[in-house]
Design an enzyme around this catalytic site. Structure first.
Site, PDB file in Angstrom:
ATOM      1  N   CYS A 102      29.629  34.062  34.423  1.00  0.00           N
ATOM      2  CA  CYS A 102      30.704  35.267  35.236  1.00  0.00           C
ATOM      3  C   CYS A 102      31.174  36.376  34.188  1.00  0.00           C
ATOM      4  CB  CYS A 102      31.924  34.594  35.405  1.00  0.00           C
ATOM      5  SG  CYS A 102      33.623  35.902  35.838  1.00  0.00           S
ATOM      6  N   HIS A 117      31.676  22.353  40.710  1.00  0.00           N
ATOM      7  CA  HIS A 117      31.738  23.333  40.581  1.00  0.00           C
ATOM      8  C   HIS A 117      30.984  23.049  38.773  1.00  0.00           C
ATOM      9  CE1 HIS A 117      30.529  27.752  40.892  1.00  0.00           C
ATOM     10  NE2 HIS A 117      31.133  28.155  39.952  1.00  0.00           N
ATOM     11  N   ASN A 144      25.046  28.460  37.052  1.00  0.00           N
ATOM     12  CA  ASN A 144      25.270  27.050  37.160  1.00  0.00           C
ATOM     13  C   ASN A 144      24.750  26.194  37.603  1.00  0.00           C
ATOM     14  OD1 ASN A 144      26.941  29.106  39.395  1.00  0.00           O
ATOM     15  ND2 ASN A 144      28.058  27.611  39.474  1.00  0.00           N
ATOM     16  N   ARG A 184      25.376  34.529  45.221  1.00  0.00           N
ATOM     17  CA  ARG A 184      27.330  34.793  45.226  1.00  0.00           C
ATOM     18  C   ARG A 184      27.234  34.959  43.332  1.00  0.00           C
ATOM     19  NH1 ARG A 184      30.870  34.286  42.118  1.00  0.00           N
ATOM     20  NH2 ARG A 184      31.392  32.083  42.893  1.00  0.00           N
ATOM     21  N   ASP A 185      27.716  33.896  43.423  1.00  0.00           N
ATOM     22  CA  ASP A 185      27.710  33.085  41.409  1.00  0.00           C
ATOM     23  C   ASP A 185      26.618  33.502  40.495  1.00  0.00           C
ATOM     24  OD1 ASP A 185      28.870  32.211  39.481  1.00  0.00           O
ATOM     25  OD2 ASP A 185      29.495  30.847  40.174  1.00  0.00           O
ATOM     26  N   HIS A 208      28.877  24.917  36.049  1.00  0.00           N
ATOM     27  CA  HIS A 208      28.182  25.814  34.973  1.00  0.00           C
ATOM     28  C   HIS A 208      27.664  25.166  34.467  1.00  0.00           C
ATOM     29  CE1 HIS A 208      28.745  29.550  37.016  1.00  0.00           C
ATOM     30  NE2 HIS A 208      29.623  29.117  37.283  1.00  0.00           N
TER      31      HIS A 208
HETATM   32  P1  HMG Z   1      43.147  45.540  40.425  1.00  0.00           P
HETATM   33  O1  HMG Z   1      42.876  46.110  39.610  1.00  0.00           O
HETATM   34  O2  HMG Z   1      44.518  44.780  40.173  1.00  0.00           O
HETATM   35  O3  HMG Z   1      43.697  45.668  42.036  1.00  0.00           O
HETATM   36  O4  HMG Z   1      42.347  44.596  41.127  1.00  0.00           O
HETATM   37  P2  HMG Z   1      44.310  46.847  42.646  1.00  0.00           P
HETATM   38  O5  HMG Z   1      45.124  46.152  43.793  1.00  0.00           O
HETATM   39  O6  HMG Z   1      45.411  47.275  41.683  1.00  0.00           O
HETATM   40  O7  HMG Z   1      43.488  48.222  42.772  1.00  0.00           O
HETATM   41  C1  HMG Z   1      42.882  48.671  41.871  1.00  0.00           C
HETATM   42  C2  HMG Z   1      41.690  49.367  42.152  1.00  0.00           C
HETATM   43  O8  HMG Z   1      40.802  48.831  42.858  1.00  0.00           O
HETATM   44  C3  HMG Z   1      41.964  49.989  43.853  1.00  0.00           C
HETATM   45  O9  HMG Z   1      40.862  51.344  43.919  1.00  0.00           O
HETATM   46  C4  HMG Z   1      41.852  49.413  44.775  1.00  0.00           C
HETATM   47  O10 HMG Z   1      41.416  49.883  45.964  1.00  0.00           O
HETATM   48  C5  HMG Z   1      40.634  48.591  43.931  1.00  0.00           C
HETATM   49  P3  HMG Z   1      40.577  52.839  43.146  1.00  0.00           P
HETATM   50  O11 HMG Z   1      42.205  53.004  43.812  1.00  0.00           O
HETATM   51  O12 HMG Z   1      41.126  52.514  41.497  1.00  0.00           O
HETATM   52  O13 HMG Z   1      40.207  53.302  43.352  1.00  0.00           O
HETATM   53  N1  HMG Z   1      40.575  47.206  45.153  1.00  0.00           N
HETATM   54  C6  HMG Z   1      39.173  46.765  45.851  1.00  0.00           C
HETATM   55  N2  HMG Z   1      38.131  47.258  46.095  1.00  0.00           N
HETATM   56  C7  HMG Z   1      37.202  46.515  46.512  1.00  0.00           C
HETATM   57  N3  HMG Z   1      37.301  45.217  46.968  1.00  0.00           N
HETATM   58  C8  HMG Z   1      38.797  44.765  46.978  1.00  0.00           C
HETATM   59  C9  HMG Z   1      39.790  45.030  45.975  1.00  0.00           C
HETATM   60  N4  HMG Z   1      41.041  44.973  45.669  1.00  0.00           N
HETATM   61  C10 HMG Z   1      41.625  46.373  44.549  1.00  0.00           C
HETATM   62  N5  HMG Z   1      38.689  43.423  46.695  1.00  0.00           N
HETATM   63  C11 HMG Z   1      41.092  42.396  41.760  1.00  0.00           C
HETATM   64  C12 HMG Z   1      42.614  43.229  40.888  1.00  0.00           C
HETATM   65  C13 HMG Z   1      40.979  40.957  42.064  1.00  0.00           C
HETATM   66  C14 HMG Z   1      40.378  43.460  43.028  1.00  0.00           C
HETATM   67  C15 HMG Z   1      39.938  42.848  40.545  1.00  0.00           C
HETATM   68  O14 HMG Z   1      40.496  42.074  39.187  1.00  0.00           O
HETATM   69  C16 HMG Z   1      38.351  42.781  40.863  1.00  0.00           C
HETATM   70  O15 HMG Z   1      37.472  42.882  41.665  1.00  0.00           O
HETATM   71  N6  HMG Z   1      37.939  40.963  39.881  1.00  0.00           N
HETATM   72  C17 HMG Z   1      36.869  40.908  39.910  1.00  0.00           C
HETATM   73  C18 HMG Z   1      37.194  39.112  39.741  1.00  0.00           C
HETATM   74  C19 HMG Z   1      35.391  38.886  40.074  1.00  0.00           C
HETATM   75  O16 HMG Z   1      34.772  38.526  41.224  1.00  0.00           O
HETATM   76  N7  HMG Z   1      35.334  38.079  39.451  1.00  0.00           N
HETATM   77  C20 HMG Z   1      34.102  36.804  39.284  1.00  0.00           C
HETATM   78  C21 HMG Z   1      33.876  35.772  40.709  1.00  0.00           C
HETATM   79  S1  HMG Z   1      35.049  34.917  40.366  1.00  0.00           S
HETATM   80  C22 HMG Z   1      33.980  33.523  39.779  1.00  0.00           C
HETATM   81  O17 HMG Z   1      33.151  34.056  39.146  1.00  0.00           O
HETATM   82  C23 HMG Z   1      34.626  31.863  38.807  1.00  0.00           C
HETATM   83  C24 HMG Z   1      34.043  31.513  40.003  1.00  0.00           C
HETATM   84  O18 HMG Z   1      32.762  31.240  40.266  1.00  0.00           O
HETATM   85  C25 HMG Z   1      34.355  29.662  39.440  1.00  0.00           C
HETATM   86  C26 HMG Z   1      33.851  29.861  38.354  1.00  0.00           C
HETATM   87  O19 HMG Z   1      32.551  29.528  37.664  1.00  0.00           O
HETATM   88  O20 HMG Z   1      35.203  29.134  37.427  1.00  0.00           O
HETATM   89  C27 HMG Z   1      34.601  31.764  41.494  1.00  0.00           C
HETATM   90 MG    MG Z   2      30.888  30.103  38.543  1.00  0.00          MG
END
Ligand code: HMG
Ligand code: MG
Length: 306
Positions: free
Chosen positions: A244, A211, A253, A15-16, A213
């Site tokens: 990310c 966690h 990581n 995933r990450d 990086h």
């Molecule tokens: P948004 O635009 O605020 O959501 O996104 P919305 O509810 O307004 O919906 C907008 C559009 O997104 C719509 O589609 C929804 O259907 C779709 P449209 O009508 O435009 O075609 N949608 C989705 N589609 C699929 N799956 C869903 C979903 N939700 C809405 N779940 C949202 C909000 C969170 C979805 C968006 O901002 C997003 O996907 N962000 C990605 C965040 C991400 O994956 N980041 C990386 C992971 S976190 C990380 O790496 C950190 C971690 O490792 C810890 C660390 O290191 O810090 C965990």
């Molecule tokens: Mg991370």
């Protein structure tokens, strides 16, 4: 110094590790990576995320990957679900393909919350609330990631009080376990300790993980500092993959291989076979056309070929 006798590692490589890759990684390769990790003895694997495919195209094959993995008894498979849409997609499959654990991911930094999940910290908690309730009602364990727990690419240094505040919000909505995440790898041991201590005001030591990086090469030191506090669960990524897309400058990581080598060298058990783990790292890096980003992997492969 009293250290935990055993450590649990969650490999977040599928995933990450892969979410940040520009090149297409076929679902079969991701599935092959999960299989190799579990064969190497990993008992916790973060497989994919149910996020918007427009935001993170690399994770668009989430359902295909979850469906394709051959489940091994005793292994916990987790996925990221930021909202109800993601959670519903994660459980749209037959029950045997559900994740064992879901991860809601918030941030201790307002700016990062906006960049990563397009809402404020307070709004994110309201989005997570029904996800947590629905998951727990279905018997799915809930973990919370707390990003930018020591530093943020947009706001700079983050005070431990903000981590404590986020931990309290996570606790209030029923999140069972939290991960203190150094998203951009800027943390140093004492800062990481303070973030963990702030979290300990709301969660017990058994419900906290690290966690880290490794952008600035501090992740092993931060892991050791956490172990000294009693933390015994860490997210790591095979081959040091990761990053990310919404955290500018963040690299992977800490490599699982490097952490396993350090822990085994300290007499701490992980249940992981380092040789097989190295092969898993080589497998995914060959698919990506590069070398594993792990000093231990490099050193032991050089020794092997000698
Ligand atoms: P948004 O635009 O605020 O959501 O996104 P919305 O509810 O307004 O919906 C907008 C559009 O997104 C719509 O589609 C929804 O259907 C779709 P449209 O009508 O435009 O075609 N949608 C989705 N589609 C699929 N799956 C869903 C979903 N939700 C809405 N779940 C949202 C909000 C969170 C979805 C968006 O901002 C997003 O996907 N962000 C990605 C965040 C991400 O994956 N980041 C990386 C992971 S976190 C990380 O790496 C950190 C971690 O490792 C810890 C660390 O290191 O810090 C965990
Ligand atoms: Mg991370």
């Amino acid at each position: 110094m009293k250290l935990p006798p055993q450590v649990k590692l969650v490999d977040v490589g599928p995933r990450d590790g892969l979410q940040n890759e520009k090149q297409a990684v076929p679902a079969e390769v991701k599935i092959g990576l999960v299989h190799r990790l579990q064969e190497a003895g990993l008992k916790d694997i973060e497989v994919t995320s149910f996020v918007s495919p427009k935001w993170v195209p690399q994770m668009a094959d989430n359902a295909q990957v979850m469906q394709g993995i051959r489940r091994r008894p005793g292994v916990r498979y987790s996925v990221l679900t930021p909202n109800m849409k993601g959670f519903e997609a994660a459980i749209a499959a037959p029950r045997e393909e559900w994740p064992d654990e879901i991860v809601v991911f918030g941030a201790a930094s307002e700016a990062f919350s906006q960049k990563n999940i397009n809402c404020s910290i307070a709004e994110s908690i309201e989005r997570f609330r029904p996800v947590v309730a629905a998951a727990r009602e279905k018997g799915i364990h809930v973990r919370g990631a707390m990003s930018c727990a020591v530093g943020c690419p947009y706001e700079g240094e983050i005070a431990p009080e903000r981590v404590g505040m986020l931990a309290r919000l996570m606790k209030d909505i029923g999140v069972q376990h939290v991960g203190v995440a150094d998203t951009i790898g800027v943390g140093t041991p004492l800062k990481v300790r303070r973030a963990i201590e702030a979290t300990l005001e709301h969660y017990g030591i058994d419900d906290i993980s690290g966690h880290y990086h490794d952008t600035y090469g501090q992740a092993l030191s931060n892991t050791l500092a956490s172990l000294e506090l009693g933390v015994w669960q860490f997210d790591t990524s095979v081959g040091g993959l990761g990053g990310c897309p919404f955290a500018k400058g963040a690299t992977g990581n800490v490599a699982t291989e490097d952490v396993v080598y350090m822990l085994h060298g300290m007499g701490i058990e992980t249940g992981i076979d380092l040789d097989q783990l190295i092969d898993a790292g080589v497998y995914i890096n060959q698919a990506l056309g590069r070398e594993p980003n792990s000093r231990v992997s490099k050193a032991l492969r050089t020794k092997r070929s000698a």
